[in-house]
Design a protein around this motif. Structure first.
Motif, short mmCIF file in Angstrom:
data_model
loop_
_atom_site.label_atom_id
_atom_site.label_comp_id
_atom_site.label_asym_id
_atom_site.label_seq_id
_atom_site.Cartn_x
_atom_site.Cartn_y
_atom_site.Cartn_z
N LEU A 1 29.77 42.81 32.49
CA LEU A 1 28.58 42.19 33.06
C LEU A 1 28.65 40.70 32.70
N ASN A 2 29.08 39.92 33.66
CA ASN A 2 29.35 38.50 33.49
C ASN A 2 28.04 37.72 33.66
N LEU A 3 27.44 37.35 32.53
CA LEU A 3 26.16 36.65 32.56
C LEU A 3 26.32 35.20 33.01
N ARG A 4 27.48 34.62 32.80
CA ARG A 4 27.71 33.23 33.22
C ARG A 4 27.56 33.07 34.73
N ASP A 5 28.17 33.99 35.48
CA ASP A 5 28.18 33.90 36.93
C ASP A 5 27.20 34.85 37.61
N GLY A 6 26.52 35.68 36.83
CA GLY A 6 25.55 36.62 37.38
C GLY A 6 26.19 37.68 38.26
N VAL A 7 27.34 38.20 37.84
CA VAL A 7 28.06 39.22 38.61
C VAL A 7 28.52 40.34 37.69
N LEU A 8 28.94 41.45 38.31
CA LEU A 8 29.51 42.58 37.58
C LEU A 8 30.97 42.72 37.98
N GLU A 9 31.86 42.67 37.00
CA GLU A 9 33.28 42.81 37.25
C GLU A 9 33.70 44.24 36.93
N ILE A 10 34.29 44.91 37.91
CA ILE A 10 34.71 46.30 37.76
C ILE A 10 36.22 46.35 37.63
N HIS A 11 36.69 46.89 36.51
CA HIS A 11 38.13 47.02 36.24
C HIS A 11 38.48 48.51 36.28
N ARG A 12 39.39 48.85 37.17
CA ARG A 12 39.79 50.26 37.32
C ARG A 12 41.29 50.36 37.54
N ALA A 13 41.79 51.58 37.51
CA ALA A 13 43.22 51.87 37.70
C ALA A 13 44.07 51.23 36.60
N PRO A 14 43.86 51.65 35.33
CA PRO A 14 44.66 51.07 34.25
C PRO A 14 46.12 51.50 34.35
N GLN A 15 46.99 50.55 34.07
CA GLN A 15 48.42 50.85 34.01
C GLN A 15 49.01 49.96 32.92
N ASP A 16 49.63 50.59 31.94
CA ASP A 16 50.15 49.88 30.77
C ASP A 16 49.00 49.12 30.11
N ASP A 17 49.07 47.80 30.07
CA ASP A 17 48.01 47.05 29.41
C ASP A 17 47.24 46.16 30.39
N ALA A 18 47.11 46.63 31.63
CA ALA A 18 46.38 45.85 32.64
C ALA A 18 45.67 46.79 33.60
N TYR A 19 44.71 46.24 34.30
CA TYR A 19 44.01 46.98 35.36
C TYR A 19 44.57 46.54 36.69
N ARG A 20 44.94 47.50 37.54
CA ARG A 20 45.50 47.18 38.85
C ARG A 20 44.44 46.82 39.86
N ARG A 21 43.19 47.22 39.62
CA ARG A 21 42.12 46.93 40.58
C ARG A 21 40.94 46.29 39.85
N ILE A 22 40.58 45.09 40.30
CA ILE A 22 39.42 44.39 39.74
C ILE A 22 38.57 43.92 40.91
N ASP A 23 37.32 44.35 40.92
CA ASP A 23 36.37 43.95 41.95
C ASP A 23 35.21 43.22 41.30
N THR A 24 34.67 42.25 42.00
CA THR A 24 33.50 41.50 41.52
C THR A 24 32.34 41.76 42.46
N LEU A 25 31.23 42.22 41.88
CA LEU A 25 30.04 42.56 42.67
C LEU A 25 28.92 41.57 42.38
N ASP A 26 28.25 41.13 43.42
CA ASP A 26 27.13 40.21 43.23
C ASP A 26 25.83 41.01 43.07
N PRO A 27 24.72 40.34 42.75
CA PRO A 27 23.47 41.05 42.48
C PRO A 27 22.97 41.95 43.61
#
Length: 190
Positions: A143-169
């Protein structure tokens, strides 16, 4: 000692294990007011919570407690014994089982982890994301308070997420572990 020998000897930081860290906590080695977590063998000071952070944590907790998670429950700002060298304290975690299951040891996994970020945004996106991905946390939200958005990290592989989506309010998301639960981003922003 000769100059050549001095140049080859370099100091290095001690890498703590989770067992060592927990022993220090048990004996009160850090003091009652210390806000720390263990990440990749480093004992890290956690940032003090500002008002917006605390408000967002309360709002997010309330929204998630209304969700139906099968055989799981919501924990706030409590340790997650995720591997042998990390014991982060996420702002919100949905963990399997019930509170009594963890009377003797902290949970070792989570169905959903949420970090609320302002000053810790880079840390949560980079270092914490690597630890959570490496340990198979399938649903990691920032929950990114600086930009007022929610960042969704999914599909972990090794030490990274393959899918990152940013949702607005104006957008909504459902936790992977509770697909019938709809969370409006505006509901959890302070």
């Amino acid at each position: 000692m000769t100059d050549a020998v001095r140049e080859t000897v370099s100091p290095h930081a001690h890498r703590w294990t989770r067992a060592e860290y927990e022993r220090i906590v048990e004996v009160g080695g850090f003091g009652a007011q210390a806000r720390l977590e263990l990440l990749d063998g480093d004992i890290v000071d956690m940032s003090p919570q500002k008002s917006a952070h605390a408000s967002a944590a309360d709002l997010t907790e309330a929204v998630l407690r209304a969700c139906t998670f099968a055989n799981a429950y919501v924990r706030t700002q409590k340790p997650l014994a995720i591997d042998d060298i990390s014991e982060p304290e996420p702002d919100i975690a949905v963990v399997p089982g019930s509170p009594r299951d963890y009377a003797q040891a902290h949970p070792t996994s989570a169905l959903l982890v949420i970090e609320i970020a302002d000053s810790s945004l880079t840390y949560d996106r980079e270092r914490k994301a690597r630890v959570y991905a490496r340990n198979g946390i399938a649903d990691y939200w920032i929950l990114n308070l600086r930009d007022g958005v929610l960042e969704i990290h999914r599909a972990p592989q090794d030490d990274a997420y393959r899918r990152i989506d940013t949702l607005d309010p104006g957008q909504q998301i459902s936790p992977l572990a509770a697909p019938a639960c709809v969370v409006g981003v505006a509901e959890i922003l302070p």
